[in-house]
Design an enzyme around this catalytic site. Structure first.
Site, PDB file in Angstrom:
ATOM      1  N   ASN A   1      68.970 160.141   3.519  1.00  0.00           N
ATOM      2  CA  ASN A   1      70.426 159.996   3.489  1.00  0.00           C
ATOM      3  C   ASN A   1      70.933 159.842   2.060  1.00  0.00           C
ATOM      4  OD1 ASN A   1      71.828 159.950   6.228  1.00  0.00           O
ATOM      5  ND2 ASN A   1      69.984 158.724   6.612  1.00  0.00           N
TER       6      ASN A   1
ATOM      7  N   ARG B   1      66.624 145.265   4.785  1.00  0.00           N
ATOM      8  CA  ARG B   1      66.753 143.807   4.661  1.00  0.00           C
ATOM      9  C   ARG B   1      68.077 143.389   5.257  1.00  0.00           C
ATOM     10  NH1 ARG B   1      62.296 141.592   4.318  1.00  0.00           N
ATOM     11  NH2 ARG B   1      63.227 139.676   3.544  1.00  0.00           N
TER      12      ARG B   1
ATOM     13  N   ASN C   1      77.315 151.532   6.006  1.00  0.00           N
ATOM     14  CA  ASN C   1      75.929 151.694   6.458  1.00  0.00           C
ATOM     15  C   ASN C   1      75.861 152.861   7.425  1.00  0.00           C
ATOM     16  OD1 ASN C   1      73.139 150.924   6.971  1.00  0.00           O
ATOM     17  ND2 ASN C   1      73.836 150.125   8.950  1.00  0.00           N
TER      18      ASN C   1
ATOM     19  N   HIS D   1      73.750 154.227  10.774  1.00  0.00           N
ATOM     20  CA  HIS D   1      72.886 153.719  11.836  1.00  0.00           C
ATOM     21  C   HIS D   1      72.584 154.851  12.808  1.00  0.00           C
ATOM     22  CE1 HIS D   1      71.086 150.804  14.509  1.00  0.00           C
ATOM     23  NE2 HIS D   1      71.728 151.387  15.508  1.00  0.00           N
TER      24      HIS D   1
ATOM     25  N   SER E   1      76.077 156.861  13.525  1.00  0.00           N
ATOM     26  CA  SER E   1      77.363 156.258  13.169  1.00  0.00           C
ATOM     27  C   SER E   1      77.340 155.790  11.720  1.00  0.00           C
ATOM     28  CB  SER E   1      77.640 155.018  14.041  1.00  0.00           C
ATOM     29  OG  SER E   1      77.516 155.294  15.411  1.00  0.00           O
TER      30      SER E   1
ATOM     31  N   GLU F   1      77.705 140.548  11.052  1.00  0.00           N
ATOM     32  CA  GLU F   1      76.916 140.818  12.253  1.00  0.00           C
ATOM     33  C   GLU F   1      76.264 142.199  12.148  1.00  0.00           C
ATOM     34  OE1 GLU F   1      77.568 141.071  17.041  1.00  0.00           O
ATOM     35  OE2 GLU F   1      79.262 140.440  15.789  1.00  0.00           O
TER      36      GLU F   1
ATOM     37  N   ASP G   1      74.957 145.842  12.401  1.00  0.00           N
ATOM     38  CA  ASP G   1      75.359 147.117  13.017  1.00  0.00           C
ATOM     39  C   ASP G   1      76.667 146.997  13.800  1.00  0.00           C
ATOM     40  OD1 ASP G   1      72.984 148.191  11.994  1.00  0.00           O
ATOM     41  OD2 ASP G   1      71.870 147.739  13.820  1.00  0.00           O
TER      42      ASP G   1
END
Ligand code: GRF
Length: 221
Positions: free
Chosen positions: A18, A96, A112, A114, A141, A148, A150
């Site tokens: 990515n 991490r 991020n 996922h 996604s 929290e 994802d």
């Protein structure tokens, strides 16, 4: 002319495909962000070599050097990001957990990717779990990072159909190809300041949405 491209730091732990997709997109002069730094928490992260070959600065901040002191580890990451004038963070296979403090410091500036259609299949082993659940449509996604795991507002998603004879590896490969399309797209939208979060949902200025649905299975063959 002074560049107005946003300086991006990409955080990786491994392969870095990515990251490579982001680097490739940012080579385009009209792309609104530049990948200015790649940070890995592991010295053996394969993506580091690709970044170096692409002429991008790299840094290794090994979490093992800080033991259980997550704050010290993250302060070290913050220091290297600051030294390179980083404005936005892309997590790309960074394995991490980040503390709520780090997430708060970078709120709205850290995204991020996922490998699932969130909010389904948060956490690890998403392809195995998608197959076990028998879903017909799976995907990837890109979302804002919140404390929290994802769970932040979703910026972009891509769907792939799940085949009866799929294996986790085959499914992962098709999802990964979709990841490589949506991550550069999502970073572009963020770098162009086109994203707003309203009541926990991401709203995109000038977004274009195609009509129709991905149907799986498709057609009566
Ligand atoms: C990707 O599947 C990404 O969605 C997940 O970790 C994997 C990283 O792959 N967060 P790569 O290092 O980008 O190739």
């Amino acid at each position: 002319m002074v560049s107005t491209r946003k300086r991006v730091g990409v955080l990786i732990s491994g392969r870095g495909s990515n990251m490579a997709a982001l680097i490739a997109a940012a080579r385009e002069p009209s792309y609104p962000a530049e990948i200015a730094l790649v940070v890995a928490n592991r010295r053996d992260a394969a993506g580091l070599r690709h970044a170096t070959q692409a002429g991008i600065a790299t840094a290794v901040v090994e979490h093992t050097a800080y033991g259980a002191d997550r704050d010290a580890f993250e302060r070290a990451i913050d220091a290297v990001l600051a030294a390179h004038g980083i404005a936005l963070i892309c997590l790309a296979g960074f394995m991490r957990r980040l503390t709520p403090g780090f997430a708060a410091r970078w709120e709205g500036r850290m995204i991020n990717i996922h490998p699932s259609l969130l909010p389904a299949f948060k956490g690890l082993d998403t392809h195995e779990r998608a197959l076990a659940a028998g879903v017909r449509i799976h995907g990837a996604s890109v979302h804002f990072v919140v404390p929290e795991l994802d769970s932040g507002p979703i910026i972009a998603q891509a769907a792939v159909s799940v085949r009866d004879d799929d294996t986790a590896d085959a499914l992962a490969a098709r999802v990964l190809a979709a990841e490589h399309r949506i991550y550069p797209l999502a970073l572009r939208l963020l770098a162009e300041d086109r994203l707003r979060v309203v009541d926990g949902r991401c709203v995109i200025d000038g977004a274009v949405f195609s009509e129709g649905a991905l149907v799986a299975p498709d057609g009566a063959h």
